[in-house]
Design an enzyme around this catalytic site. Structure first.
Site, PDB file in Angstrom:
ATOM      1  CE  LYS A  21      -3.923   1.877   2.689  1.00 56.63           C
ATOM      2  NZ  LYS A  21      -4.740   1.697   3.919  1.00 56.63           N
ATOM      3  CB  SER A  75      -8.054   3.531   2.874  1.00 53.53           C
ATOM      4  OG  SER A  75      -7.217   2.949   3.850  1.00 53.53           O
ATOM      5  CB  SER A 121      -8.165   0.692   5.771  1.00 59.30           C
ATOM      6  OG  SER A 121      -8.896   1.867   5.595  1.00 59.30           O
TER       7      SER A 121
HETATM    8  N1  GLN Z   1     -12.887   4.107   6.459  1.00 61.43           N
HETATM    9  C1  GLN Z   1     -12.307   4.546   7.691  1.00 61.43           C
HETATM   10  C2  GLN Z   1     -11.892   5.984   7.566  1.00 61.43           C
HETATM   11  O1  GLN Z   1     -12.204   6.571   6.602  1.00 61.43           O
HETATM   12  C3  GLN Z   1     -11.155   3.660   8.053  1.00 61.43           C
HETATM   13  C4  GLN Z   1      -9.955   3.948   7.267  1.00 61.43           C
HETATM   14  C5  GLN Z   1      -8.780   3.110   7.654  1.00 61.43           C
HETATM   15  O2  GLN Z   1      -8.904   2.072   8.300  1.00 61.43           O
HETATM   16  N2  GLN Z   1      -7.625   3.588   7.294  1.00 61.43           N
HETATM   17  O3  GLN Z   1     -11.269   6.527   8.412  1.00 61.43           O
END
Ligand code: GLN
Length: 491
Positions: A75, A150, A174
């Site tokens: 990532k 994400s 994410s």
């Molecule tokens: N979707 C969540 C957010 O927008 C979690 C994102 C993540 O785990 N990095 O913060």
């Protein structure tokens, strides 16, 4: 085995071929490169590739190491020396990492080859990868839909056989949510189990790095490489690292699984609900005892998360000021103008929304009402889990309340997007571990959309969570299903 067939292999199967000298690491890199050239135009999983260095590393790879010669996608929020680390943000678009994150160092020590950086929501803020400033990533099961987020690039790459396995990061879901939406396995380790040194920080009390893979064994193999203490991350736990593959194959007799009554809420897609109910019955038939449990404070998890995560994010993002890293606004009038315009021009809308939210909850007068209260409720959420884990070994829930949604469908409605994490966020607040494994499909508009089953375990109980997930996986066929793009081959 032809070159074309290689990319569909699991890490475990690939490593066996490598070790037996049936394929060479160089052939694997070439096969992967061809596969990415073939499908990534459509999927959009990668932000950058470094196949030349990967090929050089492949020439020297020691295939007798646990991940010897296995390419792993990363990532684009984890530092790999010499490679871009953009966090899918304009503010870091020209930044290249000057050192390896600890997880990269450890992957290399295990013989793996980090070769490319995958797309994400800008600074990992989002659940669809649509907040990437660089490009969209499409779900391999239906190109009109999101891969989740994400870590959407990592999940899509693994699902489309453009990666044997990948690293993601999970602050509120994410890793697990995109794994669920793309039909792959995603593990969020316990807070502190994996070093974050070299991970660009989003919310430091929640962030964890973990694997996205085609099956449970592969996730365990990556965990064996990346888990453990690190003097460079003071939150990395100094606890022994078990062999995460050791319990794979054990049956589920004597395992107690908790079904939180709060987790079958309204708003869950009916096909998701059915798939989870079927999975619960199946786990029961494998010998696990199913116990209904209660996690009463979970309903506050999203509210608590969006106060604490944004507050921490705004502190972490303060370093992007146009002076030390990346993007810098042109012709500033003075210092304040430089800071202001660099951030105005460099950050995307979701990142700005979070900075504004956090400025509000941290401002004097609101600090006690929001930030401090959220901290207290976080403690209650943690205690809920601690109590439940006295009675059960792991908890079961859907990973996401819905299968993959359409690109654009939720992008304009942040609240709808935040609700995508309703089942995943509490685990980050409590610091425990969790996994998502494929458990079925929803049929939507002629497409099969994967559904994920989430198993949550106690802190440092990854081995058991992997064992349960593996027993489930091996007695079902869900992980064998491939998305339509998998059959795309060179004519
Ligand atoms: N979707 C969540 C957010 O927008 C979690 C994102 C993540 O785990 N990095 O913060």
């Amino acid at each position: 085995m032809t070159q074309q067939d290689l990319p569909a292999l699991s890490i475990a199967d690939l490593q066996l071929l490598l070790r037996h000298r049936e394929v060479s690491p160089r052939e694997v890199i070439d096969a992967l490169r061809a596969r990415i050239e073939l499908v990534d135009q459509e999927i959009g999983a990668y932000l950058s590739l470094d196949m030349e260095s990967a090929a050089n590393e492949a020439e020297k790879a020691n295939v007798d190491l646990p991940l010897g010669g296995v390419p792993i996608a990363i990532k684009d929020i984890v530092s790999v020396i010499g490679q871009p680390c953009t966090c899918a943000s304009k503010i870091l678009q020209s930044y290249r990492a000057t050192y390896d994150a600890t997880v990269i160092r450890k992957l290399r020590a295990a013989g793996a080859i980090p070769f490319g950086k995958t797309n994400l929501d800008e600074f990992a803020m989002g659940s669809s990868t649509e907040n990437s400033a660089a490009k969209l990533t499409r779900n391999p099961w239906d190109l009109a839909r999101v891969p989740g987020g994400s870590s959407g690039g990592s999940a899509a790459a693994v699902a489309a056989d453009e990666a044997f396995g990948a690293l993601g990061s999970d602050t509120g879901g994410s890793i697990r949510q995109p794994a669920a939406l793309c039909g792959v396995v995603g593990l969020k380790p316990t807070y502190g189990r994996v070093s974050r040194f070299g991970l660009v920080a989003f919310a430091s009390s929640l962030d964890q790095i973990g694997p996205l893979t085609k099956n449970v064994r592969d996730a365990a193999m990556i965990m064996n490489a990346i888990a453990g203490h690190d003097p460079q991350d003071s939150t990395a736990l100094n606890e022994p690292v078990p062999d995460y593959t050791a319990k794979l194959g054990n049956d589920l007799r004597g395992i107690r699984l908790g079904l939180p009554k709060q987790y079958m809420i309204e708003g869950i897609d009916s096909e998701v609900k059915t798939a989870i109910k079927t999975a619960v019955k199946h786990l029961n038939s494998l010998g696990a005892e199913i116990i209904e449990v209660s996690l009463p404070t979970t309903e506050y998890a999203i509210a608590v998360y969006y106060i604490l995560a944004t507050a921490e994010a705004s502190a972490n993002l303060a370093r992007f000021d146009g002076v030390r890293y990346g993007y810098r606004a042109e012709n500033p009038r003075d210092m304040l103008d430089l800071y202001g315009r660099t951030r105005e021009e460099g950050f995307g809308p979701e990142v700005k929304r979070r900075i504004i939210l956090s400025t509000y909850v941290l401002s004097s007068g609101y600090y006690d009402a929001y930030y401090l209260r959220a901290q207290k409720v976080r403690e209650l959420i943690r205690r809920d889990f601690a109590m439940v884990f006295e009675k059960v070994d792991a908890l079961i829930s859907p990973t996401s309340p819905v299968p993959a949604f359409k690109l654009g469908e939720r992008a304009a409605d942040p609240l709808q997007m935040y609700l995508a994490d309703i089942f995943t966020i509490a685990a980050n607040l409590a610091g425990i571990c969790g996994i998502s494994v494929p458990c079925g499909f929803a049929e939507v508009d002629g497409h099969r959309l994967p559904i994920g089953l989430q198993l949550l375990g106690k802190a440092l109980d990854e081995a058991r969570v992997l064992q349960i997930a593996h027993a489930y996986e091996q007695s079902t066929d869900w992980h064998k299903a491939r998305p339509p793009i998998a059959s795309t081959t060179l004519e």
